[in-house]
Write an enzyme that holds these catalytic residues in place. Structure first.
Site, short mmCIF file in Angstrom:
data_model
loop_
_atom_site.label_atom_id
_atom_site.label_comp_id
_atom_site.label_asym_id
_atom_site.label_seq_id
_atom_site.Cartn_x
_atom_site.Cartn_y
_atom_site.Cartn_z
CG PHE A 278 8.35 -5.02 19.52
CD1 PHE A 278 9.21 -5.16 18.45
CD2 PHE A 278 8.89 -4.83 20.79
CE1 PHE A 278 10.59 -5.11 18.62
CE2 PHE A 278 10.27 -4.77 20.98
CZ PHE A 278 11.11 -4.91 19.89
CG ASP A 365 0.63 0.62 -11.14
OD1 ASP A 365 1.23 -0.31 -11.70
OD2 ASP A 365 -0.17 0.46 -10.20
CD1 TRP A 475 9.35 2.30 -1.92
CD2 TRP A 475 11.38 1.82 -2.70
NE1 TRP A 475 9.77 1.17 -1.29
CE2 TRP A 475 11.02 0.85 -1.75
CE3 TRP A 475 12.63 1.72 -3.32
CZ2 TRP A 475 11.86 -0.21 -1.39
CZ3 TRP A 475 13.46 0.68 -2.97
CH2 TRP A 475 13.08 -0.28 -2.02
CG MET A 477 4.68 0.26 1.22
SD MET A 477 3.38 0.31 2.44
CE MET A 477 3.95 -0.95 3.56
CB CYS A 524 5.26 7.51 -2.89
SG CYS A 524 3.47 7.72 -3.16
CB SER A 525 3.45 5.09 1.89
OG SER A 525 2.62 4.08 2.40
N GLY A 527 0.78 8.39 -1.19
CA GLY A 527 1.01 9.77 -0.80
C GLY A 527 1.85 9.82 0.46
CG ASP A 532 9.03 7.83 8.11
OD1 ASP A 532 10.24 7.58 7.89
OD2 ASP A 532 8.11 7.08 7.73
CG ASP A 546 -1.95 9.39 -3.28
OD1 ASP A 546 -0.82 9.66 -3.72
OD2 ASP A 546 -2.35 8.23 -3.09
CD GLU A 612 -5.72 25.61 -19.44
OE1 GLU A 612 -6.47 25.51 -18.45
OE2 GLU A 612 -5.78 24.82 -20.42
#
Length: 731
Positions: A278, A365, A475, A477, A524-525, A527, A532, A546, A612
């Site tokens: 950075f 997906d 969403w 990633m 989601c990323s 899972g 954060d 996941d 079930e």
């Protein structure tokens, strides 16, 4: 007032239970005096007592005073090049170093806006802000330190803003959101939350020894491996006693949190954007704003620390429109069908889900472009009407007619090389010049630093949401960032790529959630790779992991609970045997692990028998009944998973839920007894068998757990407060 100036340039920040003191000292160094219980008005500068420590240099202003060294003193925002050899909060790529000195202050009602970054909201009153103005008169770089004080939630929210007031560019190589120096004079433990994909946020506690410990990500995301939240705590601190300071970064990109135990036994914590790779160019009159970081302190154990973070996230971070809004019970098609579905497959799942009293079907997906595997089609967000045998809206209407709302999966930030989007815009991905791309899950990363890319994605997904009756968006990633080069940016801006990428993601999220305020976005990323506080500003719930194995989930959710409340955790019942571990468990066990969260299913309903199905109907009724308690109640960790069982309690004024798993049932053993917490000692609580107990008895004698059988045995007890019952005469 939450903020006042006392003594000799001493700034006191008070919350409901804590006091934070800062002093601009005789050399205009901004010194840290105190962060702890309230002091009764005492200025804590008398604790600043330092000997002449060898090899600890003194700033020029100190003259011959060898006891004054920035290498030993407590500071609010330490910089490089000042003779302080510990970890620093800020640095320039400049041989002159960075020497920020106090020049003034402001006290603001409310809080200033933080454009382009997620932040603690000020949509209801109670915030005050201290701004300390600092400057380096050699480099002509200024820095404003922001302290937003949330008295009600015991929180101090830190950030910094740099500005170049010179007539030549400068380069900012390090810009932390907070630094905190701690001088407790006793050993200090560090708690971090580590792991990997499918095993996120594992609670890790270690004793600090002289040197530096780091929790960090260079992946362009907050990551599965480390979480941008940590705790400093006393060696004897437990859930219910001892001091603890939690720090949570409101950011979703590459981060670094470092804790250093110095030569004198003092601890320094620095948290912010990861400085590795950075560097930010500040042209004349340009500024740079760091993300926010939240500090909360408890002197009543880890439990109180967590409760304060939970309430702050609920009240001031997640989108306000979802704070009191019930969330749907959903079924996701991924583990039911993966890429292999057609219209009939989806409508069969919808019909069976409706029969089981589920609210929402999520098409995962594979619904777009040539997307029939991981290898192609990502980025081509046109509906595959051949696969769906008609338009998406016509499918949604059929799902709605079955009695379910409709949700959809998207992965906006990624693209396959085998896609029309990539063929048309190969310059729209992050890729090092002259090298082949680094691939992850057979996909590349779109250049979110490029406004054209962000505008394209907004047009695509706003069109999708405008043209179709979609109430929920997942969403995703699904890879880490590796390449740090953007064809959009000039060469001298390439070290800014990862942070600018995150600003682009936030910008797209902000535009879409503003344009479609009633759509529930779930983050989601893969899972929990981007679980954060930054994402929670836009997405009130995030897919926790996941790994849906209930045994593993108790460890994941245990670690997650230290900062994040259960209503932010996507947590579902999946198939047995589990697709990640192969473990076989009962529906009751899977539901017990999934209920403290946003509830749903990851399975093929066609594989279920009638018993079930009826059990799932009952579970859904129970979850809807308990959801207000789960989403608004106080969460208590009753055990640690290494004790052989995972139990938690969620309580409000009227109900108590005690829930969890006993990993292994012992033969010829007494029933386990667990002490509850946070109850009204004089109230009377009743279980489903009309057994009555005082709150005092449940907290001292405890609750006898039901008898269990087998491994990963579920436990669930619900107690109701008895209105107007005499506390001293339970039945």
């Amino acid at each position: 007032m939450a903020i006042e100036v006392i003594g000799d340039r001493v700034f006191q920040l008070e919350t409901a239970n804590t006091c934070y003191q800062i002093q601009a000292d005789r050399h205009n160094i901004v010194s840290h005096l105190w962060y702890g219980p309230k002091t009764g008005g005492q200025v804590m500068d008398y604790l600043q007592d330092y000997p002449d420590v060898g090899f600890a240099g003194s700033i020029a202003d100190a003259g011959n005073d060898r006891t004054y060294s920035l290498d030993t003193r407590l500071q609010e925002y330490p910089c490089t090049g000042t003779g302080d050899y510990r970890i620093s909060a800020a640095a320039l790529d400049d041989s002159r170093g960075l020497d920020l000195r106090y020049e003034g202050y402001e006290i603001l009602e409310g809080r200033p806006a933080l454009e382009g970054l997620p932040h603690i909201r000020a949509d209801h009153p109670g915030l005050q802000t201290l701004v300390l103005h600092l400057a380096d008169r050699v480099t002509q770089v200024t820095c404003d330190l922001f302290y937003v004080v949330d008295e009600e939630h015991d929180a101090i929210i830190r950030s910094a803003r740099f500005e170049n007031q010179s007539d030549t560019p400068v380069r900012l190589d390090r810009a932390a959101s907070l630094a905190l120096d701690v001088h407790h004079g006793e050993p200090v433990d560090l708690i971090t939350f580590t792991g990997r994909h499918n095993k996120e946020r594992q609670h890790t506690r270690r004793r600090l020894e002289q040197g530096v410990v780091s929790a960090a990500s260079t992946r362009g995301t907050s990551s599965h491996q480390q979480n941008p939240a940590l705790i400093l705590t006393g060696p004897d601190t437990t859930e219910t006693s001892g001091w603890a300071v939690g720090a949570m970064l409101v950011y979703s990109g590459s981060f670094q949190a470092q804790a250093e135990l110095d030569q004198l036994g003092q601890v320094r914590l620095v948290m912010g954007i990861n400085p590795e790779g950075f560097s930010w160019k500040l042209a004349p009159q340009e500024s740079f704003q760091t993300p926010e970081a939240v500090l909360i302190r408890s002197d009543a154990g880890l439990e109180t620390l967590s409760l304060r973070f939970h309430q702050l996230i609920r009240d001031r971070l997640i989108p306000p429109r979802f704070r009191n809004r019930p969330r749907p019970v959903l079924i996701n098609t991924w583990e039911a069908a993966y890429f292999n579905f057609d219209r009939k497959t989806i409508l069969d799942i919808a019909s069976q889900a409706a029969d089981m009293d589920i609210d929402l079907l999520v098409l995962d997906d594979g619904w777009f472009g040539s997307r029939n595997s991981d290898n192609a089609g990502l980025g081509d967000w046109e509906v595959n009407e051949e696969k769906l045998e008609g338009s998406l809206q016509s499918l949604i209407e059929k799902v709605n007619a079955a009695g379910l709302d409709f949700g959809i999966w998207i992965e906006p930030e990624m693209v396959n090389e085998d896609s029309d989007l990539y063929r048309a815009h190969p310059d729209w991905v992050l890729k090092a010049p002259g090298r082949g791309p680094v691939r992850g899950r057979n996909q590349l990363v779109l250049d979110m630093t490029n406004p054209q890319v962000v505008d394209h994605l907004f047009q695509v997904f706003s069109g999708l949401l405008a043209d179709n009756h979609i109430t929920y968006v997942k969403w995703d990633m699904n890879r880490s960032l590796a390449d740090r080069h953007s064809d959009h940016l000039p060469e001298d801006r390439q070290p800014e790529v990862h942070h600018r990428y995150m600003l682009g993601v936030y910008g797209l999220l902000n535009r879409l959630t503003d344009a479609f305020p009633d759509v529930l976005f779930e983050g989601c990323s893969g899972g929990g790779g981007r679980f954060d506080a930054g994402m929670m500003y836009y997405t009130p719930q995030i897919w926790c992991s996941d790994d849906t194995d209930p045994h593993e989930r108790t460890f994941i959710q245990y670690g997650t609970s230290f900062f994040y409340p259960p209503d932010t955790m996507g947590s579902h019942v999946s198939a047995s045997p589990n697709h990640q571990t192969g473990r076989r468990t009962t529906l009751e066990t899977r539901a017990a692990a999934a209920m403290p969260g946003t509830f749903g299913y990851e399975l093929d309903p066609g594989t279920l028998d009638n018993l079930e199905r009826e059990e799932i109907r009952s579970l859904n009724r129970l979850y809807r009944e308990l959801q207000p308690l789960i989403f608004h109640g106080r969460y208590y960790r009753l055990t640690r998973p290494e004790q052989g069982l995972a139990l938690w309690e969620i309580a409000d004024e009227d109900r108590i839920l005690v829930q969890g798993l006993v990993y292994d049932t012992e033969p010829n053993a007494l029933r386990r007894r667990i002490r509850l917490r946070g109850l009204d000692p004089e109230a009377v609580y009743e279980d489903r068998d009309q057994g009555r107990y005082t709150g005092q008895s449940l907290m001292t004698g405890g609750l006898l757990l039901p008898a269990t059988s087998g491994s990963d045995a579920p436990v669930m007890v619900v107690l109701h407060r008895v209105k107007d019952a005499p506390a001293d005469q339970p039945d």
